[in-house]
Enzyme design. Structure first.
Site, PDB file in Angstrom:
ATOM      1  N   ASP A  74      -1.169  -0.914  62.011  1.00  0.00           N
ATOM      2  CA  ASP A  74      -0.106  -0.596  62.975  1.00  0.00           C
ATOM      3  C   ASP A  74      -0.694   0.002  64.253  1.00  0.00           C
ATOM      4  O   ASP A  74      -1.717   0.686  64.206  1.00  0.00           O
ATOM      5  CB  ASP A  74       0.877   0.395  62.326  1.00  0.00           C
TER       6      ASP A  74
ATOM      7  N   ARG B  41       1.281  -0.243  71.006  1.00  0.00           N
ATOM      8  CA  ARG B  41       1.028   1.003  71.745  1.00  0.00           C
ATOM      9  C   ARG B  41      -0.358   1.014  72.368  1.00  0.00           C
ATOM     10  O   ARG B  41      -0.569   1.520  73.467  1.00  0.00           O
ATOM     11  CB  ARG B  41       1.226   2.219  70.819  1.00  0.00           C
ATOM     12  N   TRP B  42      -1.321   0.426  71.690  1.00  0.00           N
ATOM     13  CA  TRP B  42      -2.688   0.348  72.223  1.00  0.00           C
ATOM     14  C   TRP B  42      -2.671  -0.386  73.571  1.00  0.00           C
ATOM     15  O   TRP B  42      -3.315   0.035  74.530  1.00  0.00           O
ATOM     16  CB  TRP B  42      -3.574  -0.397  71.218  1.00  0.00           C
TER      17      TRP B  42
ATOM     18  N   ARG C 221       1.936  -6.320  75.274  1.00  0.00           N
ATOM     19  CA  ARG C 221       1.716  -6.064  73.840  1.00  0.00           C
ATOM     20  C   ARG C 221       0.824  -7.140  73.192  1.00  0.00           C
ATOM     21  O   ARG C 221       0.067  -6.861  72.273  1.00  0.00           O
ATOM     22  CB  ARG C 221       3.061  -6.001  73.114  1.00  0.00           C
TER      23      ARG C 221
ATOM     24  N   HIS D  31      -2.261  -7.294  70.229  1.00  0.00           N
ATOM     25  CA  HIS D  31      -2.359  -8.119  69.015  1.00  0.00           C
ATOM     26  C   HIS D  31      -3.692  -8.870  68.978  1.00  0.00           C
ATOM     27  O   HIS D  31      -4.318  -8.998  67.923  1.00  0.00           O
ATOM     28  CB  HIS D  31      -1.182  -9.091  68.926  1.00  0.00           C
TER      29      HIS D  31
ATOM     30  N   SER E 169       5.660  -8.431  58.718  1.00  0.00           N
ATOM     31  CA  SER E 169       6.608  -8.051  57.665  1.00  0.00           C
ATOM     32  C   SER E 169       7.865  -8.915  57.730  1.00  0.00           C
ATOM     33  O   SER E 169       8.147  -9.553  58.754  1.00  0.00           O
ATOM     34  CB  SER E 169       6.990  -6.569  57.806  1.00  0.00           C
TER      35      SER E 169
ATOM     36  N   GLU F 136      10.617  -7.891  58.135  1.00  0.00           N
ATOM     37  CA  GLU F 136      11.481  -7.281  59.167  1.00  0.00           C
ATOM     38  C   GLU F 136      10.974  -7.567  60.580  1.00  0.00           C
ATOM     39  O   GLU F 136      11.696  -7.346  61.555  1.00  0.00           O
ATOM     40  CB  GLU F 136      11.569  -5.761  58.960  1.00  0.00           C
TER      41      GLU F 136
ATOM     42  N   TRP G 166      10.676 -10.242  62.064  1.00  0.00           N
ATOM     43  CA  TRP G 166      11.475 -11.274  62.752  1.00  0.00           C
ATOM     44  C   TRP G 166      12.472 -10.631  63.705  1.00  0.00           C
ATOM     45  O   TRP G 166      12.994 -11.307  64.594  1.00  0.00           O
ATOM     46  CB  TRP G 166      12.233 -12.152  61.758  1.00  0.00           C
TER      47      TRP G 166
ATOM     48  N   ARG H 235      11.877  -8.611  65.987  1.00  0.00           N
ATOM     49  CA  ARG H 235      11.270  -8.362  67.311  1.00  0.00           C
ATOM     50  C   ARG H 235      11.741  -9.410  68.316  1.00  0.00           C
ATOM     51  O   ARG H 235      12.250 -10.467  67.930  1.00  0.00           O
ATOM     52  CB  ARG H 235       9.749  -8.404  67.180  1.00  0.00           C
TER      53      ARG H 235
ATOM     54  N   LEU I 279     -15.282 -11.290  48.178  1.00  0.00           N
ATOM     55  CA  LEU I 279     -14.113 -10.446  48.468  1.00  0.00           C
ATOM     56  C   LEU I 279     -12.874 -11.335  48.401  1.00  0.00           C
ATOM     57  O   LEU I 279     -12.928 -12.498  48.795  1.00  0.00           O
ATOM     58  CB  LEU I 279     -14.244  -9.877  49.898  1.00  0.00           C
TER      59      LEU I 279
ATOM     60  N   ARG J 104       4.854   6.061  56.930  1.00  0.00           N
ATOM     61  CA  ARG J 104       5.852   5.371  56.105  1.00  0.00           C
ATOM     62  C   ARG J 104       5.247   4.084  55.549  1.00  0.00           C
ATOM     63  O   ARG J 104       4.207   3.616  56.008  1.00  0.00           O
ATOM     64  CB  ARG J 104       7.116   5.090  56.923  1.00  0.00           C
TER      65      ARG J 104
HETATM   66  C1  IPE Z   1       4.552  -2.684  59.622  1.00  0.00           C
HETATM   67  O1  IPE Z   1       4.492  -2.282  60.954  1.00  0.00           O
HETATM   68  C2  IPE Z   1       4.273  -4.146  59.504  1.00  0.00           C
HETATM   69  C3  IPE Z   1       2.939  -4.592  59.911  1.00  0.00           C
HETATM   70  C4  IPE Z   1       1.935  -3.863  60.302  1.00  0.00           C
HETATM   71  C5  IPE Z   1       2.749  -5.991  59.830  1.00  0.00           C
HETATM   72  P1  IPE Z   1       5.804  -2.120  61.851  1.00  0.00           P
HETATM   73  O2  IPE Z   1       5.333  -1.619  63.166  1.00  0.00           O
HETATM   74  O3  IPE Z   1       6.588  -3.368  61.846  1.00  0.00           O
HETATM   75  O4  IPE Z   1       6.616  -0.998  61.055  1.00  0.00           O
HETATM   76  P2  IPE Z   1       7.815  -0.075  61.520  1.00  0.00           P
HETATM   77  O5  IPE Z   1       8.845  -0.964  62.122  1.00  0.00           O
HETATM   78  O6  IPE Z   1       7.263   0.889  62.535  1.00  0.00           O
HETATM   79  O7  IPE Z   1       8.257   0.642  60.291  1.00  0.00           O
HETATM   80  C1  IPE Z   2       1.255  -3.927  64.237  1.00  0.00           C
HETATM   81  O1  IPE Z   2       1.301  -3.368  65.501  1.00  0.00           O
HETATM   82  C2  IPE Z   2       1.253  -5.432  64.281  1.00  0.00           C
HETATM   83  C3  IPE Z   2       2.488  -6.062  63.779  1.00  0.00           C
HETATM   84  C4  IPE Z   2       3.520  -5.447  63.287  1.00  0.00           C
HETATM   85  C5  IPE Z   2       2.524  -7.495  63.842  1.00  0.00           C
HETATM   86  P1  IPE Z   2       2.680  -3.128  66.241  1.00  0.00           P
HETATM   87  O2  IPE Z   2       3.004  -4.343  67.049  1.00  0.00           O
HETATM   88  O3  IPE Z   2       3.728  -2.678  65.293  1.00  0.00           O
HETATM   89  O4  IPE Z   2       2.282  -1.947  67.218  1.00  0.00           O
HETATM   90  P2  IPE Z   2       3.200  -0.715  67.638  1.00  0.00           P
HETATM   91  O5  IPE Z   2       3.620  -0.014  66.398  1.00  0.00           O
HETATM   92  O6  IPE Z   2       4.360  -1.271  68.404  1.00  0.00           O
HETATM   93  O7  IPE Z   2       2.289   0.110  68.491  1.00  0.00           O
HETATM   94 MG    MG Z   3       4.365  -0.854  64.672  1.00  0.00          MG
END
Ligand code: IPE
Ligand code: IPE
Ligand code: MG
Length: 250
Positions: free
Chosen positions: A19, A23-24, A32, A36, A65, A67, A69, A71, A131, A194
């Protein structure tokens, strides 16, 4: 630290919620998507580290995840393209490095080309032994339990199984990671504490490690720190500390 508190065993299975990509990038005033892409580079380094570590048998990475989708469509589309291009460029390298690739999650939601690449990656690398790299894509722990319930109830309806036979072992057998050791060490980068619907069943006795490091900055030294923290803990599985210490004494 007293000797009896030290868990000398290294993790056989490390599961990571990667995760913090968004933000990075945002911290750098970049889109964003750049985060990625940077995240994929971090994946390469962590896979390399785990493949070189003989005690690490399984590395599971949460890539998308069930969830995610939710986004914005443009970000989902970028992630799907990145998923495909990464598979196209990495499968041969993984195979050369003796890494077995495996996907968990509902892949039917992905487009045909992506599904084909996933299957190809699994087929090509299926006998590799350095692995097992598990990529969770369109995965959710609740989905995993739901699909297990569906399969089990279909077997009961077909008369193959009686409802009295359903126990933890039977449920486990029908879950995605049935044939692999449960995660010993769970890591979440990016500062959130979480589980976000990752491996709900399998994490029952996993050691948790949270770090504020954003995923693109997570490197081998950071992973080593997480492993060192893991080794300093005493896993009790319901026993007392003294019982575990007695077991550890030769
Ligand atoms: C969890 O990260 C899923 C992945 C890293 C693929 P999210 O950024 O989607 O989680 P929430 O929404 O902050 O809980
Ligand atoms: C995790 O990074 C990658 C995926 C969930 C695909 P995020 O995209 O959730 O990054 P933040 O949490 O918005 O910084
Ligand atoms: Mg995230």
């Amino acid at each position: 630290m007293p000797a009896e508190r030290v868990n000398l065993a290294a993790p056989r299975h490390i599961a990571i919620i990667m995760d913090g990509n968004g933000r990075w990038a945002q911290q750098r005033f970049l889109p964003r998507a750049v985060g990625h892409h940077a995240g994929v580079k971090a994946v390469r380094k962590i896979v390399e580290f785990c493949a070189a570590d003989p005690t690490c048998e399984v590395l599971s990475l949460f890539a998308f995840s069930s969830e995610n989708w939710n986004r914005p469509a443009a970000e989902v589309s970028i992630l799907m393209t990145l998923f495909l291009t990464t598979l196209q460029s990495e499968i041969d390298k993984l195979h050369k490095n003796n890494i077995r690739l495996r996907f968990i999650g509902d892949r039917t939601a992905f487009d045909a080309k992506l599904q084909q690449k996933m299957t190809e990656g699994e087929q090509k690398t299926k006998d590799n032994t350095a692995l097992t790299l598990v990529i969770a894509a369109n995965y959710g722990g609740r989905w995993d339990m739901t699909q297990a319930c569906q399969t089990i109830s279909a077997r009961v309806a077909a008369g193959e199984l009686s409802s009295h036979d359903i126990n933890e072992a039977v449920i486990n057998e029908h879950l995605c990671l049935a044939d692999l050791p449960e995660p010993d060490l769970f890591i979440r980068t990016g500062g959130e504490q979480r589980v976000s619907n990752f491996m709900l069943w399998q994490l029952a006795y996993t050691e948790f490690y949270f770090t504020p490091i954003l995923w693109p900055d997570f490197n081998q030294a950071a992973l080593q720190e997480a492993i060192t923290s893991f080794k300093s803990r005493q896993r009790r599985f319901g026993h007392t500390g003294d019982q575990i210490a007695a077991l550890a004494t030769p």
